[in-house]
Design a protein around this motif. Structure first.
Motif, short mmCIF file in Angstrom:
data_model
loop_
_atom_site.label_atom_id
_atom_site.label_comp_id
_atom_site.label_asym_id
_atom_site.label_seq_id
_atom_site.Cartn_x
_atom_site.Cartn_y
_atom_site.Cartn_z
N ILE A 106 0.85 -1.21 0.00
CA ILE A 106 0.00 0.00 0.00
C ILE A 106 0.88 1.25 0.00
CG2 ILE A 106 -1.87 1.21 1.19
CD1 ILE A 106 -2.45 -1.49 2.64
N SER A 107 0.57 2.21 -0.89
CA SER A 107 1.25 3.51 -0.95
C SER A 107 0.34 4.58 -0.35
CB SER A 107 1.60 3.88 -2.39
OG SER A 107 2.48 2.92 -2.95
N VAL A 108 0.91 5.45 0.50
CA VAL A 108 0.12 6.46 1.21
C VAL A 108 0.77 7.84 1.05
CG1 VAL A 108 -0.84 7.16 3.44
CG2 VAL A 108 -0.57 4.71 2.91
N THR A 109 -0.05 8.85 0.75
CA THR A 109 0.41 10.25 0.77
C THR A 109 -0.50 11.05 1.69
OG1 THR A 109 -0.96 10.94 -1.11
CG2 THR A 109 1.25 10.08 -1.61
N GLY A 110 0.07 12.08 2.34
CA GLY A 110 -0.74 12.96 3.19
C GLY A 110 -1.01 12.41 4.56
N GLY A 111 -0.36 11.28 4.91
CA GLY A 111 -0.59 10.72 6.23
C GLY A 111 0.10 9.38 6.36
N THR A 112 -0.34 8.62 7.35
CA THR A 112 0.24 7.30 7.59
C THR A 112 -0.87 6.29 7.77
OG1 THR A 112 0.36 7.68 9.98
CG2 THR A 112 2.32 8.24 8.68
N LEU A 113 -0.55 4.99 7.41
CA LEU A 113 -1.50 3.89 7.57
C LEU A 113 -0.93 2.94 8.60
CD1 LEU A 113 -4.19 3.32 6.06
CD2 LEU A 113 -2.94 1.58 4.76
N GLY A 132 -0.66 19.46 10.04
CA GLY A 132 -0.42 20.62 9.20
C GLY A 132 -0.63 20.38 7.72
N PHE A 133 -1.23 19.24 7.36
CA PHE A 133 -1.43 18.93 5.93
C PHE A 133 -2.81 19.41 5.50
CE2 PHE A 133 -2.99 16.16 2.53
CZ PHE A 133 -2.00 16.33 1.58
N ILE A 154 -4.55 6.80 -0.77
CA ILE A 154 -4.19 5.44 -0.34
C ILE A 154 -4.37 4.55 -1.56
CG2 ILE A 154 -4.71 3.57 1.27
CD1 ILE A 154 -6.05 5.74 3.05
N SER A 155 -3.29 3.96 -2.05
CA SER A 155 -3.38 3.23 -3.32
C SER A 155 -2.60 1.92 -3.27
CB SER A 155 -2.86 4.10 -4.47
OG SER A 155 -1.48 4.41 -4.28
N THR A 192 -7.10 3.34 -6.22
CA THR A 192 -6.68 4.47 -5.37
C THR A 192 -7.88 5.06 -4.64
OG1 THR A 192 -4.83 5.05 -6.81
CG2 THR A 192 -5.61 6.77 -5.31
N LEU A 193 -7.71 5.33 -3.36
CA LEU A 193 -8.72 6.04 -2.56
C LEU A 193 -8.18 7.44 -2.25
CD1 LEU A 193 -11.30 6.15 -0.75
CD2 LEU A 193 -9.86 5.28 1.12
N THR A 194 -9.01 8.44 -2.51
CA THR A 194 -8.61 9.84 -2.23
C THR A 194 -9.44 10.39 -1.08
OG1 THR A 194 -7.99 10.21 -4.56
CG2 THR A 194 -8.38 12.16 -3.18
N LEU A 195 -8.75 11.01 -0.11
CA LEU A 195 -9.41 11.63 1.06
C LEU A 195 -9.07 13.13 1.10
CD1 LEU A 195 -8.49 9.00 3.82
CD2 LEU A 195 -10.66 9.18 2.55
N THR A 196 -10.05 13.95 1.35
CA THR A 196 -9.81 15.40 1.54
C THR A 196 -9.38 15.63 2.98
OG1 THR A 196 -11.43 15.99 -0.15
CG2 THR A 196 -10.80 17.70 1.44
N VAL A 197 -8.19 16.21 3.15
CA VAL A 197 -7.62 16.36 4.49
C VAL A 197 -7.30 17.84 4.78
CG1 VAL A 197 -5.64 15.80 5.96
CG2 VAL A 197 -6.66 14.04 4.49
#
Length: 340
Positions: free
Chosen positions: A10-17, A36-37, A43-44, A62-67
């Motif tokens: 799993i690849s993650v941007t904008g946070g951690t899994l 602060g993001f 999450i892909s 890919t799953l996209t979340l608004t943060v």
């Protein structure tokens, strides 16, 4: 079903899994956005990361979340950072994000008070009034974690620039030397102000029993010469009234001390009397000199005599006496006098 699907797939941007769990075809984990993001977190799982029981590789998804975990900041601007008595400043609060719970209780005013708080969203205003009779610096602060944005993020700390405050009325002290004057004498006068002034003048000084001249000085120290009025006997006074001059910030002064000068410019008088009005051969007269004021320099040399001689002068302060002896064979008016 898959037996080789793991967190490393799993690849993650904008946070951690974290805490991936599950088996076969169903798995779950916890996503924690980075502090602060603000933006789109993803999450892909790329194609070919795991296999099913038959060895077929997976397709991509890919799953996209608004943060938005960015904490709102606040900028505090004061339109006048130098305040005197009876002055106020307008204060503007600009938030980096809208807030519905930012209010006046979130604001701490040092060196004064806030009033007229109003606004909404990300823009608010208030009026700052400095503390009376104070020279302590002012500042307006909002502590961290006092309000939130629409996403519930707590704010960062914010503060204004320092406000220079002087609401203290300037004072003046008058000193004179000497403090006792006789006829023809003058006194040096010094005016010491607690703060520099550019509008302090001779007209600000109330004078009784004399006049001031030779006014000079600048800033907080000024001088003049006091000359008593002719014929004055008693106390002359000098005083600066309240509200006659100002300091650099326009604060009106307080009433000064009253300087007193003991003045005696009335010439002393002398009364000369004799115990007898007529003298014949062999007779003398006891002459009394009575001064209107005490004197330490009245001597025999001050007395003029015609028609006879005056013996030793005795006495002190305001009372003196001597013996007058007429010349032999003198006939006429003998005189005993003290010139002006």
């Amino acid at each position: 079903n898959s037996t080789d699907f793991t967190a490393s797939d799993i690849s993650v941007t904008g946070g951690t899994l974290s805490a991936l769990s599950g088996s076969n075809a169903t798995y779950n984990a916890t996503f924690t956005p980075s502090p602060g993001f603000s933006g789109a977190a993803t999450i892909s799982v790329a194609q070919g990361e795991f296999n099913d029981a038959q060895g077929n590789s997976n397709t991509e998804d890919t799953l996209t979340l608004t943060v938005n975990t960015q904490r709102p900041s606040i900028t505090i601007v004061v339109d006048d950072t130098i305040l005197g008595d009876a002055e106020t400043a307008n204060v503007t609060f600009t938030l980096s994000a809208n807030s519905s719970d930012f209010n006046s209780s979130d604001v701490v005013a040092v060196g004064g008070t806030l009033s007229g708080f109003s606004g909404s969203g990300s823009n608010y205003t208030a009026v700052f009034t400095p503390t009376a009779n104070s020279t302590a610096a002012g500042r307006i602060n909002v502590a961290a974690n006092t309000f939130t944005d629409a996403n519930g993020n707590d704010n960062l700390e914010g503060g204004s620039s320092t406000i220079t405050i002087d609401t203290e009325a300037p004072t003046a002290t008058i000193s004179v030397a000497p403090a006792t004057l006789g006829s023809g004498q003058n006194a040096a006068v010094t005016f010491n102000l607690s703060e520099p002034s550019t509008d302090f003048s001779l007209d600000d000084v109330a004078v009784k029993g004399g006049t001031l001249s030779g006014f000079a000085g600048n800033g907080s120290v000024y001088t003049a010469i006091f000359t008593p009025s002719d014929g004055v006997s008693g106390n002359a006074t000098l005083q600066i009234g309240a509200g006659t001059f100002t300091d650099a910030l326009g604060n009106d002064n307080k009433l000064s001390n009253q300087a007193t000068i003991a003045v005696d410019s009335t010439p002393p008088t002398i009364d000369i009397t004799s115990n007898v009005g007529n003298l014949s051969t062999g007779q003398t007269a006891n002459i009394n000199f009575t001064l209107s004021e005490n004197s330490t320099d009245f001597t025999r040399d001050d007395i003029n005599v015609t028609g006879g001689t005056l013996g030793t002068l005795s006495g002190s302060n305001a009372t003196y006496n001597a013996t007058f002896t007429p010349f032999p064979s003198f006939s006429g008016a003998a005189t005993i006098s003290v010139a002006q």
